[in-house]
Design an enzyme around this catalytic site. Structure first.
Site, PDB file in Angstrom:
ATOM      1  N   ASP A  56      96.964  51.846  27.357  1.00 50.47           N
ATOM      2  CA  ASP A  56      96.349  50.870  28.264  1.00 50.47           C
ATOM      3  C   ASP A  56      96.682  49.487  27.683  1.00 50.47           C
ATOM      4  O   ASP A  56      97.110  49.389  26.524  1.00 50.47           O
ATOM      5  CB  ASP A  56      94.830  51.102  28.293  1.00 50.47           C
ATOM      6  CG  ASP A  56      94.095  49.945  28.939  1.00 50.47           C
ATOM      7  OD1 ASP A  56      94.436  49.603  30.075  1.00 50.47           O
ATOM      8  OD2 ASP A  56      93.190  49.366  28.290  1.00 50.47           O
ATOM      9  N   ASP A 112      94.931  45.814  28.672  1.00 48.84           N
ATOM     10  CA  ASP A 112      93.839  44.846  28.465  1.00 48.84           C
ATOM     11  C   ASP A 112      92.679  45.480  27.705  1.00 48.84           C
ATOM     12  O   ASP A 112      92.127  46.496  28.125  1.00 48.84           O
ATOM     13  CB  ASP A 112      93.379  44.297  29.815  1.00 48.84           C
ATOM     14  CG  ASP A 112      94.483  43.483  30.466  1.00 48.84           C
ATOM     15  OD1 ASP A 112      95.041  42.621  29.770  1.00 48.84           O
ATOM     16  OD2 ASP A 112      94.809  43.734  31.636  1.00 48.84           O
TER      17      ASP A 112
HETATM   18  C1  XBP Z   1      92.346  45.499  33.081  1.00 49.66           C
HETATM   19  C2  XBP Z   1      92.019  44.947  34.390  1.00 49.66           C
HETATM   20  C3  XBP Z   1      92.707  43.737  34.903  1.00 49.66           C
HETATM   21  C4  XBP Z   1      92.515  42.531  34.007  1.00 49.66           C
HETATM   22  C5  XBP Z   1      92.923  41.260  34.673  1.00 49.66           C
HETATM   23  O1  XBP Z   1      93.491  46.256  33.130  1.00 49.66           O
HETATM   24  O2  XBP Z   1      91.169  45.497  35.061  1.00 49.66           O
HETATM   25  O3  XBP Z   1      92.175  43.461  36.169  1.00 49.66           O
HETATM   26  O4  XBP Z   1      91.137  42.381  33.718  1.00 49.66           O
HETATM   27  O5  XBP Z   1      94.227  41.324  35.149  1.00 49.66           O
HETATM   28  P1  XBP Z   1      93.811  47.441  32.022  1.00 49.66           P
HETATM   29  P2  XBP Z   1      94.569  40.904  36.649  1.00 49.66           P
HETATM   30  O6  XBP Z   1      92.656  47.613  31.085  1.00 49.66           O
HETATM   31  O7  XBP Z   1      94.042  48.643  32.900  1.00 49.66           O
HETATM   32  O8  XBP Z   1      95.051  46.991  31.304  1.00 49.66           O
HETATM   33  O9  XBP Z   1      93.804  39.669  36.924  1.00 49.66           O
HETATM   34  O10 XBP Z   1      96.055  40.711  36.679  1.00 49.66           O
HETATM   35  O11 XBP Z   1      94.105  42.062  37.513  1.00 49.66           O
HETATM   36 MG    MG Z   2      91.653  48.226  29.355  1.00 51.08          MG
END
Ligand code: XBP
Ligand code: MG
Length: 271
Positions: free
Chosen positions: A27, A29
């Site tokens: 993953d 973020d």
């Molecule tokens: C995390 C998310 C994303 C980010 C923001 O993604 O839910 O929405 O918070 O990015 P993951 P965007 O943990 O699956 O990597 O504003 O581009 O959506």
């Molecule tokens: Mg995440």
């Protein structure tokens, strides 16, 4: 060995091979880096200033907003549940799209300024995964550009080629917790769920990876420490380093002070 013994032995060998760990799917973020707190949140706030809005997503509020994945979806959730008296002119979708476009530009600038660092153990483990001949992949809700931007700014320009698949953003219609992004990733990798291991940080991520049947471990963070991770094999505070051991929060422990490829294989075997 008698002739009829050979057949079960063959099927056993095939079953074992199919369960072998081949690729680690990360993953992005909250897992690779604290991008939510130090990146996306700040970028959203800068976009609000640009648009002349007095909205401020502080760390506490942003934690609540993380219940919804996807930036555009998160703004909509904020308007519905936290700011329902907000009045705007024109189409709400255009308004959200414009905010999201501005936010994405600010996020790219933050990445270019190299202020966002990888979490403990991420750099080390990614290198070890490559050295040991395992595959690497990404499954994220954010945009492909945000993923490649983070990889380039933290691992270097050439690191994009280390990943056999970067599954991200609107490439699928339903974001996490739907299994779509992991299903898409498996399809691109041409691997079965049992041949992969996911590293996630949030319950939405674990629900998504487990819905795709992929064994999953978690490295949690401040935003996700209260999440329900019942589908995961183990939950750790981070991946750890030789000088910064990781701690097991719940689930199966490892016989090392930090997460290595051997530890991943050990955990995967019990997934
Ligand atoms: C995390 C998310 C994303 C980010 C923001 O993604 O839910 O929405 O918070 O990015 P993951 P965007 O943990 O699956 O990597 O504003 O581009 O959506
Ligand atoms: Mg995440």
């Amino acid at each position: 060995m008698q002739k009829f013994d050979i057949i079960p032995a063959y099927f056993y060998a095939v079953k074992l091979a199919m369960k072998q760990l081949k690729t680690v799917i990360f993953d992005v973020d909250g897992t690779l880096a604290e991008t939510e707190r130090d990146g996306h949140r700040i970028a959203f706030n800068r976009a609000f200033i640009d648009a002349g809005l007095d909205w401020v997503w502080n760390e506490n509020l942003y934690g609540k907003l993380l219940a919804v994945t996807g930036g555009k979806e998160r703004i909509q959730y904020y308007l519905n549940d936290f700011h329902s008296d907000f009045e705007y002119e024109g189409q709400i979708n255009d308004f959200i799209d414009n905010l999201y476009t501005a936010k994405t530009k600010h996020y790219a600038s933050l990445l270019e300024s190299h202020t966002i660092r990888l979490r403990p153990g991420v750099f080390r483990l990614i290198h070890e995964i490559r050295e040991r001949g395992l595959g690497l992949a990404i499954a994220s809700t954010t945009t492909p550009e945000n993923v490649t931007g983070l990889i380039k700014s933290t691992l270097g320009e050439r690191a994009i080629d280390w990943f056999d698949c970067i599954a991200a953003g609107d490439i699928v219609s339903a974001k996490k917790p739907s299994s779509d992004i992991f299903d898409y990733c498996l399809q691109q990798l041409n691997l079965t769920a049992a041949e992969c291991l996911v590293i996630e940080d949030s319950s939405n991520g674990v629900i998504s990876s487990r819905a795709a049947n992929i064994p999953t471990i978690v490295t949690l963070n401040n935003y996700t420490q209260g999440d329900d991770f019942s589908g995961a094999i183990s939950v750790f505070n981070h991946l750890g380093e030789p000088e910064q051991p990781c701690s097991l929060i719940s689930g199966r422990d490892i016989s090392a002070d930090f997460i290595t490829v051997a530890a991943l294989k050990e955990l995967h075997a019990h997934g």
